[in-house]
Design a protein around this motif. Structure first.
Motif, PDB file in Angstrom:
ATOM      1  N   VAL A 157      27.502  31.318  35.888  1.00  0.00           N
ATOM      2  CA  VAL A 157      28.919  31.142  35.534  1.00  0.00           C
ATOM      3  C   VAL A 157      29.572  30.237  36.583  1.00  0.00           C
ATOM      4  CG1 VAL A 157      31.118  32.301  35.115  1.00  0.00           C
ATOM      5  CG2 VAL A 157      28.960  33.454  34.530  1.00  0.00           C
ATOM      6  N   PRO A 158      30.201  29.120  36.166  1.00  0.00           N
ATOM      7  CA  PRO A 158      30.834  28.203  37.126  1.00  0.00           C
ATOM      8  C   PRO A 158      31.895  28.926  37.966  1.00  0.00           C
ATOM      9  CG  PRO A 158      30.746  27.223  34.936  1.00  0.00           C
ATOM     10  CD  PRO A 158      30.361  28.645  34.781  1.00  0.00           C
ATOM     11  N   GLU A 159      31.790  28.771  39.275  1.00  0.00           N
ATOM     12  CA  GLU A 159      32.739  29.432  40.165  1.00  0.00           C
ATOM     13  C   GLU A 159      34.076  28.683  40.205  1.00  0.00           C
ATOM     14  OE1 GLU A 159      32.079  32.079  44.154  1.00  0.00           O
ATOM     15  OE2 GLU A 159      30.964  30.199  43.945  1.00  0.00           O
ATOM     16  N   ASN A 160      34.023  27.373  39.957  1.00  0.00           N
ATOM     17  CA  ASN A 160      35.246  26.560  39.951  1.00  0.00           C
ATOM     18  C   ASN A 160      35.350  25.816  38.621  1.00  0.00           C
ATOM     19  OD1 ASN A 160      36.056  27.039  42.802  1.00  0.00           O
ATOM     20  ND2 ASN A 160      34.114  25.986  43.225  1.00  0.00           N
ATOM     21  N   PRO A 161      35.679  26.533  37.546  1.00  0.00           N
ATOM     22  CA  PRO A 161      35.700  25.914  36.219  1.00  0.00           C
ATOM     23  C   PRO A 161      36.879  24.960  36.060  1.00  0.00           C
ATOM     24  CG  PRO A 161      36.600  28.118  36.101  1.00  0.00           C
ATOM     25  CD  PRO A 161      36.095  27.944  37.507  1.00  0.00           C
TER      26      PRO A 161
END
Length: 515
Positions: free
Chosen positions: A453-457
């Motif tokens: 899951v992208p931490e900085n979407p």
């Protein structure tokens, strides 16, 4: 005086006898020698030996030539093959060598035979193309089998399995000459190879190799090994619970061609296996006559064998021997209807190169099909039988033909073809026989599905990671959709969200790297 007369009579009688013998020999026979190197201890070697003797016998009955067959056995020590070849060439002075079904046996022999200009007609199913170029006197005397990989791929494509494991015997480069054909064929149906698994031929245990596969998710196994290694492999796999529900096992001709003589104990370990088997015509007077005579002779020579059926190895040996005999002694053979005798050619007068060319000019209908060389190789087999191991035996399901697909019957006016194997009817699979295997193992609590899951979407509305009380929470539209899909599955799917700090491109690469 009487003693003198007796000696005189004995001397002249011996001369007369010699003269009569020489006259008969020169008028009716031309002797030449053929060598063979086979594995006496194996069923295949026994069949080859019987078939070669039959070819010699048949040829002698229809010609004035008397071939002599010198057979040498091989053992577990590879150096025995080299010693056998040296004995046949240097001592027995054979003009042709037959046999050598394993590539490493060929490699140990061909350097000597090429130097002495003695053609080697190998029974190996696969010989690297570069080897045929490097050693001109090496002849692959069997039809090439690489097109079976298209049949394997068609089976995989029918049920849309996207990944497979390829298990092979790590002995030589012959496997790698057929591997590109499998990779290409699988690519055509949208499937890739997840794991290449080389197995040592003389391994005391295969547990470690199979345990590594068991820990992974792919449950479709394509096996391309010798029969001896395959027996060990399936026994171990069954003990480890790797032939249960949702597993798929497909064997190539190197294994499936030998199903017919396996005892019930051995073949029961392979229950549910799908096999690709070499096809050869079993109708017509030529095969029926050979089949009948082979059974009688094989029973006399090997009373310990339960099955008397001649397999593809016997047919290949017969055809190769016949090709050598036609090249060495003239073109007339058992299928010639003319009663006149063909002009005799003493093979000892043929130079090695001339004999090789005569072998490559063979053109006849053999037990294995058309025996005709193009660019110094026999045409590749393009039709294979599909078989399924059931209980303590196996059944023929139908056939696969290049460019046509699957059919229940073989190339006649009633044949109906389809690219899907489902046309052949119900397959009995491992574990739960009538349920089509998923082909992959479900994640477990110990080995959950890892989701990055992208931490900085770019947009927090889709994915959003928060830290509450030292714990991570995953929210957002994409997260909710995923959870809704998982909840609708008919089985439990353990998974774990993992934060990823990096670009989207590098996140996708983690899938490729199996992180």
């Amino acid at each position: 005086m009487n003693s003198f007369i007796l000696l005189w009579l004995t001397y002249h009688l011996s001369l007369s006898s010699k003269a009569l013998g020489d006259g008969k020999e020169n008028s009716t026979k031309v002797n030449f020698s053929i060598g063979a190197i086979v594995d006496y201890s194996s069923r295949t070697g026994k069949e080859e030996t019987t078939a070669m003797k039959m070819a010699i016998h048949d040829y002698f009955n229809y010609t004035e030539n008397k071939p002599v067959l010198h057979i040498q056995g091989t053992g577990k020590d590879p150096t025995q093959t080299t010693v056998a070849a040296m004995d046949l060439i240097n001592k027995k002075q054979v003009r042709v060598i037959l046999g050598l079904r394993k590539w490493y046996e060929v490699a140990l022999t061909v350097e000597l035979s090429d130097r002495e200009k003695v053609p080697v007609l190998s029974f190996a199913d696969t010989i690297p193309h570069w080897a045929l170029k490097r050693w001109p006197f090496l002849v692959q005397a069997t039809h090439q089998q690489y097109k079976q990989m298209s049949a394997v791929a068609a089976m995989v494509g029918t049920w849309r399995w996207r990944m497979v494991n390829f298990i092979y015997e790590d002995t030589d480069s012959a496997t790698f000459s057929i591997l590109p054909h499998l990779i290409d064929a699988l690519h055509q149906v949208g499937t890739g190879i997840e794991n290449l698994v080389p197995l040592p031929p003389l391994a005391s245990s295969l547990y470690d190799d199979l345990e590594k596969l068991k820990r992974k998710q792919c449950r479709v196994f394509i096996v391309h090994t010798s029969l001896s290694l395959a027996k060990q492999l399936f026994l171990e796999a069954k003990k480890m619970g790797m032939m249960e529900k949702d597993t798929v096992w497909i064997t190539t001709t190197s294994i499936s061609d030998h199903f017919y003589f396996l005892n019930s104990t051995v073949i029961s370990t392979m229950e549910g296996v799908l096999g690709v088997k070499t096809y050869y015509p079993q109708t017509g007077t030529q095969f029926q006559d050979f089949n009948s005579r082979f059974r009688s002779r094989f029973h006399l020579e090997h009373p310990e064998e339960v099955s008397l059926i001649p397999g593809i190895s016997a047919l290949q040996a017969y055809d190769a021997t016949r090709a050598a005999l036609l090249a060495m002694g003239g073109r007339k053979d058992v299928n010639t209807t003319s009663n006149s005798k063909d002009k005799k050619e003493n093979s000892s007068t043929l130079h090695g190169q001339e004999l090789l060319q005569k072998i490559l000019k063979n053109d006849f209908k053999g037990l294995t099909g058309e025996y005709h060389f193009t660019d110094d190789v026999l045409a590749a087999s393009n039709t294979f039988q599909i078989v399924n191991v059931v209980g303590k035996s196996y059944r023929g399901m139908g056939f696969w033909s290049e460019g046509l697909g699957f059919s229940k019957t073989i190339l006649n006016e009633k044949s109906i073809f389809n690219m899907s194997m489902e046309i052949l009817g119900q397959v009995l699979w491992p574990g739960t026989p009538r349920d089509v295997p998923r082909g992959w193992a479900l994640p477990t609590t110990e080995n959950p599905l890892i989701i990055g899951v992208p931490e900085n979407p770019t947009f927090n509305q889709f994915v959003n990671i928060r830290y509450v009380g030292g714990k991570q929470t995953f929210n957002g539209y994409s997260i909710e959709v995923f959870k809704a899909v998982v909840s609708s599955l008919k089985y439990h799917l353990p998974y774990e969200f993992v934060p990823y700090n990096g670009t989207y491109d590098s996140l996708v690469q983690q899938i490729y790297h199996k992180v």
